[in-house]
Scaffold this motif. Structure first.
Motif, PDB file in Angstrom:
ATOM      1  N   VAL A 103       0.848  -1.207   0.000  1.00 39.49           N
ATOM      2  CA  VAL A 103       0.000   0.000   0.000  1.00 39.49           C
ATOM      3  C   VAL A 103       0.877   1.248   0.000  1.00 39.49           C
ATOM      4  N   GLU A 107       0.703   4.045  -2.893  1.00 40.08           N
ATOM      5  CA  GLU A 107       0.371   5.444  -2.581  1.00 40.08           C
ATOM      6  C   GLU A 107       1.497   6.377  -2.995  1.00 40.08           C
ATOM      7  N   PRO A 144      -5.512   1.538  -2.630  1.00 35.89           N
ATOM      8  CA  PRO A 144      -6.152   2.829  -2.943  1.00 35.89           C
ATOM      9  C   PRO A 144      -6.999   2.718  -4.217  1.00 35.89           C
ATOM     10  N   GLU A 147      -8.318   5.484  -6.790  1.00 42.31           N
ATOM     11  CA  GLU A 147      -7.351   6.117  -7.699  1.00 42.31           C
ATOM     12  C   GLU A 147      -7.210   5.259  -8.961  1.00 42.31           C
TER      13      GLU A 147
END
Ligand code: PGA
Length: 238
Positions: A103, A107, A144, A147
């Protein structure tokens, strides 16, 4: 909803395939389909200079600092790289990457304007004990997903083994993964299949409604085979 298929070549720790940088390279973008190559860090620059859509196999989430042997997302972006693999099972295994690391990478990639291709998938014993969906759900839920990211479903037991799930089993997992994606991105997110894809089986996988292309390891090192896999991607959507 038509999603443009994407076929990515993961060259892992191998030298550039024969003719990869030539004008008639099998790895050049084709109409109706997107392709990406993931070379080693050392070969990235020559791929970029040759005009190949290029990604890195890993990027460190921090921009700079005391991380011997690593290259940051910020540096990758500056070098002209567009994509980055996050959480490939070989990195989860060899470098003990956890979901939280994956993650952080995804990100950081997004913050730096890179497109993350995030790998998920269960091990052989997780499938045998029927925990595959539970494991993949755990890996996917933390991502995420609001996105612009791509997911690659790669059952660990299918990577480099010549053994694959059936296209229907893969489709079932892809539909499950898609169901975990928030409404706003559910129909547009691309979910690739990876694990022992070949010129012979690619069309069957790419013909499934929720399989939007592939992440190809071993077979991507053979230009003629990769070309055939890309053609299967075009054919599947025509
Ligand atoms: P494989 O590897 O095609 O050699 O099974 C796929 C991958 O690891 O991305």
């Amino acid at each position: 909803m038509t999603r443009t298929p994407l076929i990515a070549a993961n060259w892992k720790m191998n030298p550039l395939p024969e003719g990869a940088l030539e004008k008639d390279s099998a790895y050049r973008p084709q109409s109706g389909i997107e392709t990406i190559v993931f070379p080693t860090f050392l070969d990235m620059q020559s791929c970029l200079e040759a005009g190949l859509p290029t990604g890195a196999q890993y990027g460190h989430p921090d921009s700079v600092g005391a991380h011997t042997g690593d290259v940051s997302m910020t540096m990758l972006k500056k070098a002209g790289c567009q994509f980055v693999l996050c959480g490939h099972s070989e990195r989860r295994r060899d470098h003990r990457e956890e979901d939280s690391d994956v993650v952080a990478q995804a990100e950081s990639a997004l913050r730096n304007g890179l497109h993350p291709v995030i790998c998920v998938g269960e091990t052989e014993s997780e499938r045998r004990t029927k925990r595959h969906k539970q494991i993949v759900e755990r890996q996917v839920r933390v991502l995420p997903l609001r996105e612009i990211v791509t997911i690659a479903y790669e059952p660990v037991w299918a990577i480099g083994t010549g053994v694959t799930p059936t296209p229907e089993q893969a489709q079932d997992m892809h539909a499950f993964i898609r169901s975990l994606v928030p409404d706003a991105r559910r129909e547009t997110i691309r979910i690739l299949y990876g694990g022992s894809l070949t010129a012979d089986n690619a069309l069957e996988f790419f013909g499934q409604p929720d399989i939007d292309g592939g992440l190809v390891g071993g077979a991507s090192l053979k230009p003629a085979v990769f070309r055939a896999i890309v053609l299967a991607g075009v054919q599947a959507r025509s």
